[in-house]
Design an enzyme around this catalytic site. Structure first.
Site, PDB file in Angstrom:
ATOM      1  N   LYS A 188       4.015  18.535  56.693  1.00 42.36           N
ATOM      2  CA  LYS A 188       5.209  17.841  57.192  1.00 42.36           C
ATOM      3  C   LYS A 188       5.706  18.492  58.489  1.00 42.36           C
ATOM      4  CE  LYS A 188       8.776  20.318  54.797  1.00 42.36           C
ATOM      5  NZ  LYS A 188       9.849  20.485  53.885  1.00 42.36           N
ATOM      6  N   LYS A 235       6.989  28.518  49.080  1.00 39.75           N
ATOM      7  CA  LYS A 235       7.669  29.500  49.933  1.00 39.75           C
ATOM      8  C   LYS A 235       7.875  30.875  49.324  1.00 39.75           C
ATOM      9  CE  LYS A 235      10.187  26.300  52.866  1.00 39.75           C
ATOM     10  NZ  LYS A 235      11.490  25.733  53.147  1.00 39.75           N
ATOM     11  N   LYS A 277      10.774  22.824  61.149  1.00 40.19           N
ATOM     12  CA  LYS A 277      11.369  23.631  62.222  1.00 40.19           C
ATOM     13  C   LYS A 277      10.489  24.810  62.574  1.00 40.19           C
ATOM     14  CE  LYS A 277      16.027  22.486  60.785  1.00 40.19           C
ATOM     15  NZ  LYS A 277      16.944  22.714  59.685  1.00 40.19           N
TER      16      LYS A 277
HETATM   17  P1  TYM Z   1      16.509  20.951  55.748  1.00 35.46           P
HETATM   18  O1  TYM Z   1      17.489  21.737  56.539  1.00 35.46           O
HETATM   19  O2  TYM Z   1      15.118  21.473  55.609  1.00 35.46           O
HETATM   20  O3  TYM Z   1      16.384  19.471  56.328  1.00 35.46           O
HETATM   21  C1  TYM Z   1      17.507  18.637  56.535  1.00 35.46           C
HETATM   22  C2  TYM Z   1      17.148  17.196  56.171  1.00 35.46           C
HETATM   23  O4  TYM Z   1      16.016  16.761  56.936  1.00 35.46           O
HETATM   24  C3  TYM Z   1      15.024  16.226  56.078  1.00 35.46           C
HETATM   25  N1  TYM Z   1      13.694  16.531  56.624  1.00 35.46           N
HETATM   26  C4  TYM Z   1      12.744  15.620  56.855  1.00 35.46           C
HETATM   27  N2  TYM Z   1      12.744  14.284  56.716  1.00 35.46           N
HETATM   28  C5  TYM Z   1      11.600  13.627  57.087  1.00 35.46           C
HETATM   29  N3  TYM Z   1      10.489  14.249  57.587  1.00 35.46           N
HETATM   30  C6  TYM Z   1      10.458  15.594  57.750  1.00 35.46           C
HETATM   31  N4  TYM Z   1       9.381  16.190  58.242  1.00 35.46           N
HETATM   32  C7  TYM Z   1      11.622  16.340  57.386  1.00 35.46           C
HETATM   33  N5  TYM Z   1      11.942  17.659  57.422  1.00 35.46           N
HETATM   34  C8  TYM Z   1      13.203  17.759  56.949  1.00 35.46           C
HETATM   35  C9  TYM Z   1      15.234  16.927  54.738  1.00 35.46           C
HETATM   36  O5  TYM Z   1      14.690  16.172  53.677  1.00 35.46           O
HETATM   37  C10 TYM Z   1      16.748  17.031  54.691  1.00 35.46           C
HETATM   38  O6  TYM Z   1      17.301  15.845  54.157  1.00 35.46           O
HETATM   39  N6  TYM Z   1      17.672  21.981  50.981  1.00 35.46           N
HETATM   40  C11 TYM Z   1      18.026  21.174  52.134  1.00 35.46           C
HETATM   41  C12 TYM Z   1      19.468  21.358  52.596  1.00 35.46           C
HETATM   42  C13 TYM Z   1      20.495  21.141  51.536  1.00 35.46           C
HETATM   43  C14 TYM Z   1      20.893  19.889  51.002  1.00 35.46           C
HETATM   44  C15 TYM Z   1      21.913  20.202  50.061  1.00 35.46           C
HETATM   45  C16 TYM Z   1      20.518  18.579  51.230  1.00 35.46           C
HETATM   46  C17 TYM Z   1      21.219  22.117  50.927  1.00 35.46           C
HETATM   47  N7  TYM Z   1      22.092  21.550  50.046  1.00 35.46           N
HETATM   48  C18 TYM Z   1      22.538  19.200  49.317  1.00 35.46           C
HETATM   49  C19 TYM Z   1      21.144  17.576  50.490  1.00 35.46           C
HETATM   50  C20 TYM Z   1      22.137  17.897  49.543  1.00 35.46           C
HETATM   51  C21 TYM Z   1      17.133  21.566  53.303  1.00 35.46           C
HETATM   52  O7  TYM Z   1      16.608  22.636  53.352  1.00 35.46           O
HETATM   53  O8  TYM Z   1      17.102  20.632  54.291  1.00 35.46           O
END
Ligand code: TYM
Length: 323
Positions: A192, A112, A195
């Protein structure tokens, strides 16, 4: 009793990957005897420079989906990251226990950085994530596959901090389901589901209509063998559909293969689409029944307890650091 923490960014609509890869596990943990913190990480989303006009609405929408998905609110605190300034305070402290090289090696940084303008936020993003996890001393982190590396980094930070200043933090563990931890785009199954996919037909959003869902599944990309067999290397498209069906119906990949062994791809795509429709329908209905006022009071009610917990951890850390 475990302490659970997880987060989701309020950018774009919640999709099926978020639900099956992460939020379903949040729901499961919220129905056990755990202390749960589920956070809408608005500060993380600043790495994409989002439009301030739509930020509040996106935050509320995300929280509504979390509630609609069935998280048990009795033992869960849902809150907004920027309401609890200790996250950022801890992030700075933890940055002193993290190598620059480690951050540069993160897959998400490599993917990214260029796209987001190479600012420092995209490099230090995982440190803020470590602070999120550690601010309530969480030991369970339910996330999808794409966050594994960030969690490993958090564990390294914990070990270094604890070795230097004493056993303050638990070593957090990742919680994931047997299936559904990495949903792929329906149109480009080598990427993957996300969004911000270039091809919107590759992503199922929580509020897609029945017709949209079935249409997206019908046009999903598969191979030409017409054999329903899980093979994530050479049959990515059909494996993704098997994974989605497995996750929604609590079946192993093998059980799904057996159940549909005589079906053509076209028929199987409709079965998967219908499963998704039945899963999302009640979520959408509950979502539509909630107002922004309901969400505002939920956040207000949770905030004091969340702030107390964060402050308690910070007091302990500050005292260990002698500041
Ligand atoms: P984010 O907002 O991208 O996604 C939220 C959660 O959804 C999961 N996820 C997926 N799981 C399966 N298949 C997919 N295609 C898919 N796309 C997204 C992500 O693994 C996530 O669990 N950095 C994190 C947010 C965050 C966070 C944290 C998570 C910030 N602080 C502390 C856990 C603990 C993120 O961008 O998730």
């Amino acid at each position: 009793m475990k302490t659970v923490f997880s987060g989701i960014q309020p950018t774009g609509k919640v999709h099926l990957g978020n639900l099956l890869g992460a939020i379903n596990n949040w729901v499961e943990l919220s129905n056990e005897e755990n202390k749960n913190y589920f956070c809408v990480v608005d500060l993380h989303s600043l790495t994409t420079h989002p439009d301030p006009e739509t930020m509040e609405e996106n935050i509320f929408e995300t929280i509504k989906v979390l509630v609609a998905s069935g998280i048990n609110l009795k033992n869960s605190n849902i809150y907004i990251q920027s309401n609890v300034s200790e996250h950022v305070q801890l992030s700075w402290i933890l940055s002193n226990f993290c190598q620059i090289g480690e951050l540069q090696r993160m897959t998400q940084f490599k993917e990214k950085a260029d796209q987001l303008g190479n600012h420092a936020g995209i490099l230090t993003y995982p440190i803020l994530m470590a602070a999120d996890i550690l601010i309530h001393k969480a030991n369970q982190v339910p996330v999808g596959d794409d966050q594994t590396q960030h969690l490993e980094l958090t564990r390294n930070i914990v070990e270094r901090f604890n070795n230097t200043y004493g056993e303050i933090f638990p070593l957090p563990e990742r919680k994931t389901g047997k299936v559904g931890a990495r949903l792929m785009s329906l149109r480009h199954p080598e990427n993957k589901m996300s969004k911000s996919n270039d091809d919107l037909n590759g992503t199922i959003y929580f509020d897609d209509s029945k017709d949209e869902i079935i249409k997206k599944f019908k046009s999903s990309v598969t191979d030409s063998d017409d054999v329903i067999k899980f093979d994530a290397d050479s049959k990515k498209g059909i494996s993704n559909l098997i994974d989605i069906y497995s996750s929604l119906n609590d079946l192993s990949h093998h059980e799904v293969e057996n159940k549909f062994e005589n079906l053509k791809y076209g028929e199987f795509k409709i079965e998967v689409g219908e499963s998704v429709v039945s899963y999302l329908e009640p979520i959408r209905e509950k979502y539509n029944s909630m107002s922004n006022g309901d969400i505002a009071s939920l956040i207000k009610n949770n905030l004091e307890e969340v702030k107390d917990s964060a402050k308690k951890t910070m007091d302990e850390i500050n005292s260990a650091l002698g500041i």
